[in-house]
Design a protein around this motif. Structure first.
Motif, PDB file in Angstrom:
ATOM      1  N   VAL A 188       0.835  -1.120  -0.142  1.00  0.00           N
ATOM      2  CA  VAL A 188       0.077  -0.051   0.209  1.00  0.00           C
ATOM      3  C   VAL A 188       0.854   1.422  -0.072  1.00  0.00           C
ATOM      4  CG1 VAL A 188      -1.938   1.280   1.304  1.00  0.00           C
ATOM      5  CG2 VAL A 188      -1.743  -1.273   0.985  1.00  0.00           C
ATOM      6  N   ALA A 189       1.971   1.256   0.624  1.00  0.00           N
ATOM      7  CA  ALA A 189       2.784   2.577   0.867  1.00  0.00           C
ATOM      8  C   ALA A 189       3.408   2.571  -0.661  1.00  0.00           C
ATOM      9  CB  ALA A 189       3.914   2.005   2.041  1.00  0.00           C
ATOM     10  N   ASP A 190       3.734   1.448  -1.110  1.00  0.00           N
ATOM     11  CA  ASP A 190       4.497   1.824  -2.459  1.00  0.00           C
ATOM     12  C   ASP A 190       3.471   2.168  -3.595  1.00  0.00           C
ATOM     13  OD1 ASP A 190       6.706   0.566  -1.850  1.00  0.00           O
ATOM     14  OD2 ASP A 190       6.180  -1.656  -2.612  1.00  0.00           O
ATOM     15  N   VAL A 191       2.085   1.976  -3.341  1.00  0.00           N
ATOM     16  CA  VAL A 191       1.247   2.245  -4.388  1.00  0.00           C
ATOM     17  C   VAL A 191       0.875   3.926  -4.174  1.00  0.00           C
ATOM     18  CG1 VAL A 191      -1.151   2.173  -5.284  1.00  0.00           C
ATOM     19  CG2 VAL A 191       0.403   0.197  -5.131  1.00  0.00           C
ATOM     20  N   VAL A 192       0.671   3.913  -3.139  1.00  0.00           N
ATOM     21  CA  VAL A 192       0.392   5.397  -2.475  1.00  0.00           C
ATOM     22  C   VAL A 192       1.407   6.491  -2.677  1.00  0.00           C
ATOM     23  CG1 VAL A 192      -0.671   6.931  -0.653  1.00  0.00           C
ATOM     24  CG2 VAL A 192      -1.602   4.696  -0.926  1.00  0.00           C
ATOM     25  N   GLY A 193       2.683   5.804  -2.328  1.00  0.00           N
ATOM     26  CA  GLY A 193       4.057   6.584  -2.478  1.00  0.00           C
ATOM     27  C   GLY A 193       4.266   6.947  -3.928  1.00  0.00           C
ATOM     28  N   ALA A 194       4.125   6.174  -4.840  1.00  0.00           N
ATOM     29  CA  ALA A 194       4.384   6.217  -6.233  1.00  0.00           C
ATOM     30  C   ALA A 194       3.385   7.457  -6.685  1.00  0.00           C
ATOM     31  CB  ALA A 194       4.361   5.105  -6.978  1.00  0.00           C
ATOM     32  N   CYS A 195       2.058   7.179  -6.537  1.00  0.00           N
ATOM     33  CA  CYS A 195       1.041   8.171  -6.949  1.00  0.00           C
ATOM     34  C   CYS A 195       1.367   9.586  -6.349  1.00  0.00           C
ATOM     35  CB  CYS A 195      -0.384   7.841  -6.342  1.00  0.00           C
ATOM     36  SG  CYS A 195      -0.803   6.313  -7.536  1.00  0.00           S
ATOM     37  N   LEU A 196       1.867   9.782  -5.103  1.00  0.00           N
ATOM     38  CA  LEU A 196       2.233  10.960  -4.361  1.00  0.00           C
ATOM     39  C   LEU A 196       3.346  11.634  -5.231  1.00  0.00           C
ATOM     40  CD1 LEU A 196       1.631  10.203  -0.794  1.00  0.00           C
ATOM     41  CD2 LEU A 196       0.455  12.008  -2.078  1.00  0.00           C
ATOM     42  N   ALA A 197       4.319  10.868  -5.356  1.00  0.00           N
ATOM     43  CA  ALA A 197       5.642  11.224  -6.144  1.00  0.00           C
ATOM     44  C   ALA A 197       5.130  11.481  -7.548  1.00  0.00           C
ATOM     45  CB  ALA A 197       6.582   9.969  -6.388  1.00  0.00           C
ATOM     46  N   LEU A 198       4.313  11.160  -8.333  1.00  0.00           N
ATOM     47  CA  LEU A 198       3.753  11.697  -9.766  1.00  0.00           C
ATOM     48  C   LEU A 198       3.403  12.829  -9.476  1.00  0.00           C
ATOM     49  CD1 LEU A 198       3.613  10.007 -12.477  1.00  0.00           C
ATOM     50  CD2 LEU A 198       1.292   9.897 -11.946  1.00  0.00           C
ATOM     51  N   GLU A 199       2.427  13.382  -8.570  1.00  0.00           N
ATOM     52  CA  GLU A 199       1.900  14.506  -8.131  1.00  0.00           C
ATOM     53  C   GLU A 199       2.843  15.645  -7.674  1.00  0.00           C
ATOM     54  OE1 GLU A 199      -1.527  17.152  -7.819  1.00  0.00           O
ATOM     55  OE2 GLU A 199      -1.450  15.071  -8.651  1.00  0.00           O
ATOM     56  N   GLN A 200       3.986  15.087  -6.897  1.00  0.00           N
ATOM     57  CA  GLN A 200       5.045  15.967  -6.670  1.00  0.00           C
ATOM     58  C   GLN A 200       5.673  16.586  -7.977  1.00  0.00           C
ATOM     59  OE1 GLN A 200       7.602  14.334  -3.886  1.00  0.00           O
ATOM     60  NE2 GLN A 200       6.177  14.336  -2.187  1.00  0.00           N
ATOM     61  N   LEU A 201       5.668  15.773  -8.891  1.00  0.00           N
ATOM     62  CA  LEU A 201       6.912  16.088 -10.031  1.00  0.00           C
ATOM     63  C   LEU A 201       5.992  16.723 -11.052  1.00  0.00           C
ATOM     64  CD1 LEU A 201       8.732  12.831 -10.277  1.00  0.00           C
ATOM     65  CD2 LEU A 201       9.705  14.657  -9.412  1.00  0.00           C
ATOM     66  N   GLY A 202       4.732  17.197 -10.810  1.00  0.00           N
ATOM     67  CA  GLY A 202       3.775  17.738 -11.681  1.00  0.00           C
ATOM     68  C   GLY A 202       3.508  17.155 -13.167  1.00  0.00           C
ATOM     69  N   VAL A 203       3.594  15.969 -13.201  1.00  0.00           N
ATOM     70  CA  VAL A 203       3.716  15.227 -14.586  1.00  0.00           C
ATOM     71  C   VAL A 203       2.032  14.991 -14.860  1.00  0.00           C
ATOM     72  CG1 VAL A 203       3.822  12.825 -15.488  1.00  0.00           C
ATOM     73  CG2 VAL A 203       5.565  13.639 -13.793  1.00  0.00           C
ATOM     74  N   GLU A 204       1.949  15.452 -16.324  1.00  0.00           N
ATOM     75  CA  GLU A 204       0.472  15.002 -16.702  1.00  0.00           C
ATOM     76  C   GLU A 204       0.298  13.918 -17.195  1.00  0.00           C
ATOM     77  OE1 GLU A 204      -0.714  18.248 -19.211  1.00  0.00           O
ATOM     78  OE2 GLU A 204       0.175  19.858 -18.319  1.00  0.00           O
ATOM     79  N   GLY A 205       1.169  12.979 -17.876  1.00  0.00           N
ATOM     80  CA  GLY A 205       0.774  11.953 -18.589  1.00  0.00           C
ATOM     81  C   GLY A 205       1.913  10.924 -18.756  1.00  0.00           C
ATOM     82  N   VAL A 206       1.882   9.654 -18.944  1.00  0.00           N
ATOM     83  CA  VAL A 206       3.006   8.600 -18.450  1.00  0.00           C
ATOM     84  C   VAL A 206       2.902   7.860 -19.636  1.00  0.00           C
ATOM     85  CG1 VAL A 206       3.731   6.671 -17.204  1.00  0.00           C
ATOM     86  CG2 VAL A 206       2.674   8.869 -15.955  1.00  0.00           C
ATOM     87  N   ALA A 207       4.076   7.389 -20.333  1.00  0.00           N
ATOM     88  CA  ALA A 207       4.357   6.430 -21.186  1.00  0.00           C
ATOM     89  C   ALA A 207       5.418   5.314 -20.670  1.00  0.00           C
ATOM     90  CB  ALA A 207       4.923   7.010 -22.617  1.00  0.00           C
ATOM     91  N   CYS A 208       5.118   4.197 -21.262  1.00  0.00           N
ATOM     92  CA  CYS A 208       5.923   3.146 -20.799  1.00  0.00           C
ATOM     93  C   CYS A 208       6.366   2.575 -22.081  1.00  0.00           C
ATOM     94  CB  CYS A 208       5.048   2.344 -20.052  1.00  0.00           C
ATOM     95  SG  CYS A 208       5.913   0.653 -19.214  1.00  0.00           S
ATOM     96  N   GLY A 209       7.726   2.079 -22.008  1.00  0.00           N
ATOM     97  CA  GLY A 209       8.542   1.333 -23.082  1.00  0.00           C
ATOM     98  C   GLY A 209       8.150  -0.393 -22.724  1.00  0.00           C
ATOM     99  N   PRO A 210       8.679  -1.345 -23.691  1.00  0.00           N
ATOM    100  CA  PRO A 210       8.522  -2.624 -23.696  1.00  0.00           C
ATOM    101  C   PRO A 210       8.856  -2.944 -22.015  1.00  0.00           C
ATOM    102  CG  PRO A 210       9.276  -1.999 -25.690  1.00  0.00           C
ATOM    103  CD  PRO A 210       9.371  -0.959 -25.040  1.00  0.00           C
ATOM    104  N   LEU A 211       8.220  -4.170 -21.566  1.00  0.00           N
ATOM    105  CA  LEU A 211       8.614  -4.661 -20.224  1.00  0.00           C
ATOM    106  C   LEU A 211       9.134  -5.744 -20.328  1.00  0.00           C
ATOM    107  CD1 LEU A 211       5.486  -3.429 -18.362  1.00  0.00           C
ATOM    108  CD2 LEU A 211       7.888  -2.401 -18.105  1.00  0.00           C
ATOM    109  N   PRO A 212      10.159  -6.240 -19.859  1.00  0.00           N
ATOM    110  CA  PRO A 212      10.811  -7.720 -19.669  1.00  0.00           C
ATOM    111  C   PRO A 212       9.992  -8.781 -19.038  1.00  0.00           C
ATOM    112  CG  PRO A 212      11.939  -6.460 -18.123  1.00  0.00           C
ATOM    113  CD  PRO A 212      10.800  -5.574 -18.722  1.00  0.00           C
ATOM    114  N   SER A 213       9.615  -9.979 -19.542  1.00  0.00           N
ATOM    115  CA  SER A 213       9.043 -10.862 -19.003  1.00  0.00           C
ATOM    116  C   SER A 213      10.097 -12.063 -18.790  1.00  0.00           C
ATOM    117  CB  SER A 213       7.882 -11.471 -20.012  1.00  0.00           C
ATOM    118  OG  SER A 213       7.212 -12.718 -19.597  1.00  0.00           O
ATOM    119  N   GLY A 214      10.021 -12.821 -17.598  1.00  0.00           N
ATOM    120  CA  GLY A 214      10.766 -13.937 -17.136  1.00  0.00           C
ATOM    121  C   GLY A 214      10.442 -15.097 -17.708  1.00  0.00           C
ATOM    122  N   VAL A 215      11.050 -16.126 -17.595  1.00  0.00           N
ATOM    123  CA  VAL A 215      10.487 -17.877 -17.971  1.00  0.00           C
ATOM    124  C   VAL A 215      10.532 -18.508 -16.765  1.00  0.00           C
ATOM    125  CG1 VAL A 215      11.825 -17.189 -20.242  1.00  0.00           C
ATOM    126  CG2 VAL A 215      13.059 -18.153 -18.295  1.00  0.00           C
TER     127      VAL A 215
END
Length: 461
Positions: A188-215
């Motif tokens: 819960v701290a990770d999720v809320v903390g990350a959303c608070l950090a996004l707000e602090q940085l004044g970010v409007e939008g987010v993009a994400c590149g390809p994510l690696p997958s394990g086997v």
């Protein structure tokens, strides 16, 4: 000028890695800790330390409970095993049990603290392990929390997506799901903390590149599961994934839920932008052939693609044909789109197939706003498709001035080209207010204000 983030992963993405990257980018970890502790039942401590790998340097953020001297870590990062109400109990490595049933951390999860349930140490020593929370409990916490509204909305949406993914895997309703790891204090701290950090940085939008997958497979409470975890794979649907040969869980459900929520529920970044700075968040696991690192880059939208070298703006026109949409919905839609950043909105009567009367909806938007506006059109109308094409526009420089009339001041919007005023339009609301006050028509005030403006312009030359 808008700011956006892009995440690029080498070693994966988890809740703590995302938070680490955002803190390395400049988010205030101490302020995040204070905000979380203002509402969260457990008292948490957030700490950051330098981390490096393969020549890259960044931060690793750890989450602790008050009095806990070791960070709460997940040997397989984290496994949010969804449990329906009354299904199992959890037996942890330290022998502590919850409720009426038994459930083991098959992946070897251990806690760095010993529960204390009474006496003075229960207040100042190691706190007891909390019961795993369900969606209802977490949502209630977030609704009552003193959070910025956007951070609250994104955090709630993240847990909703986690619950929906777990519920689908277990054939349950989202409200009947109890989270295993994700409902615990650290996640819960990770999720809320990350959303608070996004707000602090004044970010409007987010993009994400390809994510690696394990086997391989993952060992969890229900036995061997294919890698990625079923809930993670559900959350990653529609995102770009690259297969690796790492025999480890690289993207966790929490990391997938955060990135999926941010990329869907925030404005889509423009295709081109100016990078401002980047930072790296590190995980705790050591991988076989790559650094366990997640990069985040801060961009601004001030780029020549939106204002071409010849001074013309590059804009997007969105169009949708509507022949079965309630006209009352369309009446409210114009105002809603303008509030969400549309530059102009129009509705043109049209004759559709089979002779049905319809409406051609048109929206003029900046490229950075187009995706969010398209999403709202789909939500607010019955259309099955929105067309998009690029246009180039030269716009007059605009300013609003106050012009005197016999009945009072009127706001006038002035359009100029190369410093020369070419057109002036008295604002309707300003004219209407004076007209009501003095028993006039809006047109009388409008024409008087326009004449007064041009008269003053000519006399000043």
């Amino acid at each position: 000028m808008s700011t956006f983030l892009r995440f690029d992963s080498v070693g994966g993405a988890s809740g703590d890695m995302i938070l680490s990257a955002l803190v390395a980018l400049g988010a205030d970890l101490a302020a995040i800790e204070t905000t979380i502790n203002a509402f969260f039942p457990e008292t948490i401590r957030l700490a950051s330390e330098p981390a490096s790998g393969s020549g890259l340097h960044g931060l690793r953020v750890t989450v602790r409970l008050r009095g806990d001297h070791a960070p709460h870590t997940h040997p397989t990062e984290e496994w949010p095993d969804a449990l329906p109400h009354g299904a199992h109990t959890h037996t942890h490595g330290h022998g502590h049990t919850h409720g009426h049933h038994t459930h083991t951390h098959g992946h070897g999860h251990t806690h760095g603290h010993t529960p204390v349930t009474d006496g003075p140490e229960a207040q100042v020593g190691h706190p007891p392990h909390p019961a795993h929370r369900g969606l209802h409990e977490i949502d209630g916490l977030l609704l009552a929390a003193p959070l910025p509204e956007r951070a609250r909305t994104l955090a709630r949406a993240t847990f909703r997506r986690l619950a929906e993914a777990e519920a689908k895997i277990h054939n349950k309703l989202p409200e009947s799901v109890h989270f295993h790891e994700v409902g615990a204090w650290d996640s819960v701290a990770d999720v809320v903390g990350a959303c608070l950090a996004l707000e602090q940085l004044g970010v409007e939008g987010v993009a994400c590149g390809p994510l690696p997958s394990g086997v391989g497979t993952l060992r969890c409470a229900h036995g061997e599961m294919p890698n990625p975890a079923p809930a993670t794979l559900e959350l990653l649907a529609g995102m770009c994934v690259i297969q690796t040969d790492e025999a480890a869980e690289l993207v966790t459900p929490t990391g997938a839920a955060l990135l999926r929520t941010w990329t869907l529920d925030t404005p889509q970044p423009p295709a081109a932008g100016r990078p401002v700075r980047s930072a790296y968040g590190f995980g705790t696991r050591t991988l076989a052939g790559r650094p366990n690192v997640l990069r985040v880059t801060l961009y601004t939208s001030a780029c020549p693609t939106e204002t071409e070298s010849d001074g013309l703006d590059r804009l997007e026109v969105l169009e949708a044909n509507l022949d079965d949409c309630n006209p009352e919905w369309l009446g409210a839609l114009t105002a809603e789109l303008l509030e969400r950043g549309a530059l102009d909105v129009w509705q043109t009567p049209a004759l559709m197939k089979k002779g049905r009367p319809g409406t051609l909806l048109g929206v003029l938007a900046r490229p950075s706003e187009a995706a969010a506006l398209r999403a709202h059109i789909f939500r607010a109308t019955t259309t099955f498709g929105v067309r998009t094409h690029t246009v180039r526009r030269e716009a007059l420089d605009r300013q609003t001035v106050s012009t005197p009339t016999p009945w009072g001041e009127v706001a006038v919007k002035v359009g100029s080209r190369k410093g020369v005023p070419l057109t002036a339009s008295p604002e309707h609301e300003s004219c209407a207010a004076l007209a009501r006050r003095h028993g006039l028509t809006t047109r009388e005030v409008y024409e008087a204000a326009r004449a007064a403006y041009f008269s003053s312009t000519v006399s000043s030359r």
